[in-house]
Design a protein around this motif. Sequence first.
Motif, PDB file in Angstrom:
ATOM      1  N   GLU A  62       0.834  -1.210   0.000  1.00 30.37           N
ATOM      2  CA  GLU A  62       0.000   0.000   0.000  1.00 30.37           C
ATOM      3  C   GLU A  62       0.865   1.255   0.000  1.00 30.37           C
ATOM      4  N   PHE A  63       1.908   1.251   0.829  1.00 25.66           N
ATOM      5  CA  PHE A  63       2.809   2.401   0.906  1.00 25.66           C
ATOM      6  C   PHE A  63       3.513   2.626  -0.437  1.00 25.66           C
ATOM      7  N   ILE A  64       4.020   1.567  -1.028  1.00 21.53           N
ATOM      8  CA  ILE A  64       4.723   1.657  -2.320  1.00 21.53           C
ATOM      9  C   ILE A  64       3.815   2.248  -3.388  1.00 21.53           C
ATOM     10  N   MET A  65       2.572   1.783  -3.429  1.00 21.85           N
ATOM     11  CA  MET A  65       1.637   2.280  -4.452  1.00 21.85           C
ATOM     12  C   MET A  65       1.230   3.728  -4.185  1.00 21.85           C
ATOM     13  N   SER A  66       1.082   4.092  -2.914  1.00 21.45           N
ATOM     14  CA  SER A  66       0.673   5.471  -2.604  1.00 21.45           C
ATOM     15  C   SER A  66       1.793   6.455  -2.968  1.00 21.45           C
ATOM     16  N   VAL A  67       3.056   6.073  -2.719  1.00 27.33           N
ATOM     17  CA  VAL A  67       4.174   6.943  -3.082  1.00 27.33           C
ATOM     18  C   VAL A  67       4.309   7.008  -4.610  1.00 27.33           C
ATOM     19  N   THR A  68       4.135   5.868  -5.271  1.00 26.53           N
ATOM     20  CA  THR A  68       4.194   5.836  -6.741  1.00 26.53           C
ATOM     21  C   THR A  68       3.155   6.781  -7.336  1.00 26.53           C
ATOM     22  N   LYS A  69       1.932   6.704  -6.828  1.00 30.15           N
ATOM     23  CA  LYS A  69       0.866   7.584  -7.339  1.00 30.15           C
ATOM     24  C   LYS A  69       1.150   9.047  -7.031  1.00 30.15           C
ATOM     25  N   LEU A  70       1.694   9.313  -5.848  1.00 33.00           N
ATOM     26  CA  LEU A  70       2.021  10.681  -5.464  1.00 33.00           C
ATOM     27  C   LEU A  70       2.973  11.321  -6.470  1.00 33.00           C
ATOM     28  N   VAL A  71       3.903  10.540  -7.004  1.00 29.71           N
ATOM     29  CA  VAL A  71       4.939  11.073  -7.884  1.00 29.71           C
ATOM     30  C   VAL A  71       4.526  11.017  -9.355  1.00 29.71           C
ATOM     31  N   VAL A  72       4.087   9.849  -9.822  1.00 25.62           N
ATOM     32  CA  VAL A  72       3.892   9.677 -11.276  1.00 25.62           C
ATOM     33  C   VAL A  72       2.426   9.477 -11.672  1.00 25.62           C
TER      34      VAL A  72
ATOM     35  N   PRO B  50      11.207  -0.916  -5.032  1.00 30.14           N
ATOM     36  CA  PRO B  50      10.041  -1.022  -5.929  1.00 30.14           C
ATOM     37  C   PRO B  50       9.435   0.336  -6.301  1.00 30.14           C
ATOM     38  N   ILE B  51       9.566   1.336  -5.396  1.00 25.02           N
ATOM     39  CA  ILE B  51       9.089   2.682  -5.722  1.00 25.02           C
ATOM     40  C   ILE B  51       9.895   3.242  -6.885  1.00 25.02           C
ATOM     41  N   LYS B  52      11.202   3.098  -6.797  1.00 24.05           N
ATOM     42  CA  LYS B  52      12.089   3.545  -7.878  1.00 24.05           C
ATOM     43  C   LYS B  52      11.766   2.817  -9.178  1.00 24.05           C
ATOM     44  N   THR B  53      11.583   1.505  -9.082  1.00 28.64           N
ATOM     45  CA  THR B  53      11.253   0.705 -10.273  1.00 28.64           C
ATOM     46  C   THR B  53       9.973   1.199 -10.928  1.00 28.64           C
ATOM     47  N   ASN B  54       8.947   1.482 -10.115  1.00 30.77           N
ATOM     48  CA  ASN B  54       7.663   1.961 -10.641  1.00 30.77           C
ATOM     49  C   ASN B  54       7.811   3.318 -11.323  1.00 30.77           C
ATOM     50  N   ILE B  55       8.595   4.207 -10.717  1.00 29.15           N
ATOM     51  CA  ILE B  55       8.791   5.549 -11.290  1.00 29.15           C
ATOM     52  C   ILE B  55       9.522   5.443 -12.633  1.00 29.15           C
ATOM     53  N   VAL B  56      10.572   4.641 -12.662  1.00 26.59           N
ATOM     54  CA  VAL B  56      11.341   4.456 -13.901  1.00 26.59           C
ATOM     55  C   VAL B  56      10.479   3.801 -14.977  1.00 26.59           C
TER      56      VAL B  56
END
Length: 423
Positions: free
Chosen positions: A285-295, A378-384
């Motif tokens: 949940e945290f990983i997805m929320s940060v991913t959405k916050l950025v990208v 995984p956050i970095k991977t999602n952003i990239v």
Amino acid sequence: MQVCQLEYQLFDYFFPSSSEDVSSLAPLIDPLCTYLYDTLRPKLIHEANLDILCELVYILKVEVLGEQLSRRGESLAGLRPTLERILADVHERLTFRARTHIRDEIANYLPLDEDLDYPSKLEQSSETKSETSSSDQDSDVSRTWYPPLEKTISCLSKLYRCLESAVFTGLAQEAVEFCSISIQKASKQIAKKSSIMDGQLFLIKHLLILREQIAPFDIEFSVTHKELDFSHLLEHLRRILRGQASLFDWSRSTSLARTLSPRVLESQIDAKKELEKSLKATCEEFIMSVTKLVVDPMLSFVTKVTAVKVALSSGSQNQKVDSAVVRRLKDQAFATPEKVAELVEKVGSAIQQELPIVMAKMKLYLQNSSTRAILFKPIKTNIVEAHSQVVSLLTSEYSPEDLQNVVNMVSIQDLQAQLDNLL
């Protein structure tokens, strides 16, 4: 013990041939032991302090039964049954008080305002750490823990060496299960008071600590519960009342004996596995929320592009293509070079401004750098990946001039370097 030893020596002096049989002393020793037991038992069964009960177990097991009786040999053999009986009473009292402690202090814990004062509590602790020596910090490591977590670890640490493995396993399973539930409730309250991200990081922090702290206990945190199920009884009684079955037909499956026989249902609860499951879900949940916050703008853009392509594809198959839909992607209102430039700039700004704030918050909650790196990967991977998808779309649908003069996206290599610098 002194009296028993003196009695043995006196008996051995007068009746040397009989002293080899310890049971010969029983008429003398048993009344003394009964007095001892009758004196101690009322005190034991009213003792509520876990520390005192644990200390009593240690004294009886190690110092008395272990050291004293072994050293003094047969002279104290007649006292052993009474001491073992006293130890059993202490074990029983300790088990009861431990279960009460788990229920009152962990399962039913009512948090105070300061217990939920996150992230302020961590910020104050961080300021204090910078002013104190490392030895003081080590002794105060649990100050920022949510109280039920500290109570759980403290309780289990005291009980581990004091109780039989089967009894301890049952108590540990209960304590870990209730502690995990208590932490999850607190995280929801923190999410409301502070932010969703604070609630998530609070939960991750405490579940990680709980997992780490219970690892040294060499037990399975799995307990099988058995219960009697009478749910089938109602249907049998209805059939009997409707005349479809006889109450006294012992040869049939609906006989009285079978009708009133309960089924035994077994269910297995593994507190450690449930803890792992909660931790994994919260991290995701945290990983997805940060991913959405950025990208999130990029994700929305890719979703719209996919929808347009599906419409074009189905339209061309039906040979009924609307002229507005046939337009090139960059001619769509949401996908003009200027619009794409806006979303790219918005994502770039989030990486430069929002992501460092997230990383600072992660550092506040998770002191271990390797833990932060594992969570950030995984956050970095999602952003990239989001950038790569957009780059791929832009390369195929837009002219080099549009990409260079209007959109101006950062390269994947530069993006990765930028993200690595945040750790």
